[in-house]
Design an enzyme around this catalytic site. Structure first.
Site, PDB file in Angstrom:
ATOM      1  N   ARG A 115       0.830  -1.209   0.000  1.00  0.00           N
ATOM      2  CA  ARG A 115       0.000   0.000   0.000  1.00  0.00           C
ATOM      3  C   ARG A 115       0.860   1.252   0.000  1.00  0.00           C
ATOM      4  NH1 ARG A 115      -2.919   4.051   2.662  1.00  0.00           N
ATOM      5  NH2 ARG A 115      -5.080   4.182   1.977  1.00  0.00           N
ATOM      6  N   CYS A 116       1.908   1.258   0.813  1.00  0.00           N
ATOM      7  CA  CYS A 116       2.793   2.424   0.866  1.00  0.00           C
ATOM      8  C   CYS A 116       3.413   2.711  -0.501  1.00  0.00           C
ATOM      9  CB  CYS A 116       3.910   2.206   1.875  1.00  0.00           C
ATOM     10  SG  CYS A 116       3.415   2.272   3.603  1.00  0.00           S
ATOM     11  N   MET A 117       3.693   1.648  -1.265  1.00  0.00           N
ATOM     12  CA  MET A 117       4.406   1.795  -2.531  1.00  0.00           C
ATOM     13  C   MET A 117       3.495   2.109  -3.712  1.00  0.00           C
ATOM     14  SD  MET A 117       7.361  -1.143  -2.423  1.00  0.00           S
ATOM     15  CE  MET A 117       6.167  -2.496  -2.447  1.00  0.00           C
TER      16      MET A 117
END
Length: 400
Positions: free
Chosen positions: A389-391
């Protein structure tokens, strides 16, 4: 001109159509044991392996019909525009460490670069030993390997610098000085790239601190915003006011989070994997609280007292309860897999999510709960503390 999916994101789990990623590049090769803390990166990744892992991540998305856009390619295309180039150079040259002489030298140097070279410098930085004859006291007194323009290794985490709320793109404001230029470059893309012509922007890099990893679209019209070291209360209030005024949300949950390296943003604590299911770090699940915010009369906000987050979220979403899937198997395993981004999943559609393969216990719990896990390798990608998700910055999802 090719048809593209309409831009807009109204939930965490609607079928993903378009996403923006950043393939690891030379900005990560600039990390050393001396500078990685200042550049907010936990480890020193093996970049070639990180690139292989990221390529597999992108391929997994494409195999499910997702259009993958790369930030670096968008930036190069954006910098073909003269106004975009001027804006990018001007923002970069505001660094007070440069001094007048070096600022003038670097401004001229950057103006001489084509879009590819300029984009590379903006992302990977510029060392003192990569320039000559500057006539600058600043350059003369710096060590050869000191950076005159800092690299941006955290570009990998495209979620932080922008997040879509409905059909508007939220240009975020990153709290850490080492990351300010990331969101300036992201804004540049949304402002000048033809792909995003006509897109309306909300918030901005010069506004109250707000980071994309703290913003979760729990359901149509319902946002959760983590509040901690990165996103501040004023940033949450600003986004709530804007979302209400623009008709983008009817309820916002402000969620205070304990701040440590394993719980930096709200999406390092919990992510949605179905319309009514969330994978969550169990060591904080039942003490996480939320203040429910709704629009009041005129410009007023109605702020309700803190209550358990899971109860507040279910109420705002109009469901009886949220199904909770724990990270890990027991408190010790949960803590380890939390550190390895076990719950930082990226939903491709309801009940299908990408997760790191190494979080075996969490992935088994997801599978048992009816979630299809698309497992990817992340031994090097995760060295900066961030999961799928962060990426990723979803740009287009289907409405539920």
């Amino acid at each position: 001109m090719a048809e593209h999916p309409a831009h807009g994101v109204r939930s965490e789990v609607g079928r993903l159509r378009t996403v923006m990623l950043h393939r690891p590049g030379n900005e990560l090769r600039r990390l050393t044991p001396r500078n990685n803390d200042a550049l907010l990166f936990d480890g020193l990744p093996w970049v070639d392996r990180a690139q292989d892992e990221h390529d597999a991540f992108a391929d997994a998305l494409r195999s499910r019909g997702v259009e993958v856009l790369y930030l670096s390619e968008l930036l190069i295309e954006t910098l073909a525009d003269a106004d975009a180039r001027e804006t990018a150079i001007a923002h970069t040259m505001t660094d007070l460490r440069l001094g007048d002489t070096l600022r003038a030298y670097l401004t001229a140097l950057l103006h001489d670069k084509g879009p590819d070279e300029l984009a590379e410098i903006l992302m990977a930085g510029l060392r003192n030993d990569e320039v000559t004859n500057t006539g600058s006291v600043v350059a003369a007194l710096h060590a050869p390997d000191d950076f005159l323009i800092d690299p941006l290794p955290n570009l990998l985490f495209t979620r932080d610098s922008s997040v879509w709320v409905g059909d508007r793109v939220t240009i975020t404001s990153l709290a850490m000085p080492a990351r300010v230029r990331e969101t300036q470059l992201t804004e540049l893309i949304y402002r000048f790239h033809p792909r995003f012509a006509g897109t309306e922007h909300i918030h901005g890099w010069d506004k109250e601190f707000l980071e994309g990893g703290d913003v979760l679209a729990l359901a149509e019209g319902v946002l959760a915003i983590g509040v901690g070291e990165r996103t501040r209360p004023a940033g949450a209030e600003r986004l709530a006011r804007t979302a209400f005024a623009e008709g983008l949300a009817h309820t916002v949950l402000a969620v205070p989070i304990d701040q440590d390296r394993a719980t930096m943003h709200l999406d390092t604590i919990c992510t949605m994997v179905d319309t009514d299911a969330m994978v969550m770090y169990p060591n904080v699940a039942h003490r996480l609280a939320a203040a429910t915010i709704r629009p009041g009369d005129d410009d007023d906000l109605v702020v309700e007292p803190l209550r358990p987050f899971l109860d507040a979220a279910a109420s705002a979403m109009g469901i009886d309860r949220l199904r909770l899937i724990d990270t890990g198997l027991d408190p010790v395993t949960a803590e380890r897999e939390q550190w390895d981004d076990g719950n930082n999943t990226l939903a491709i559609e309801p009940r299908v999510a990408i997760a790191y393969e190494r979080n075996v216990e969490t992935n088994e719990r997801l599978t048992a709960a009816g979630i299809e896990v698309v497992a990817i390798s992340g031994s090097e990608l995760g060295s900066g503390r961030g999961g799928p998700r962060c990426m990723s910055c979803p740009i287009s999802r289907d409405a539920l």
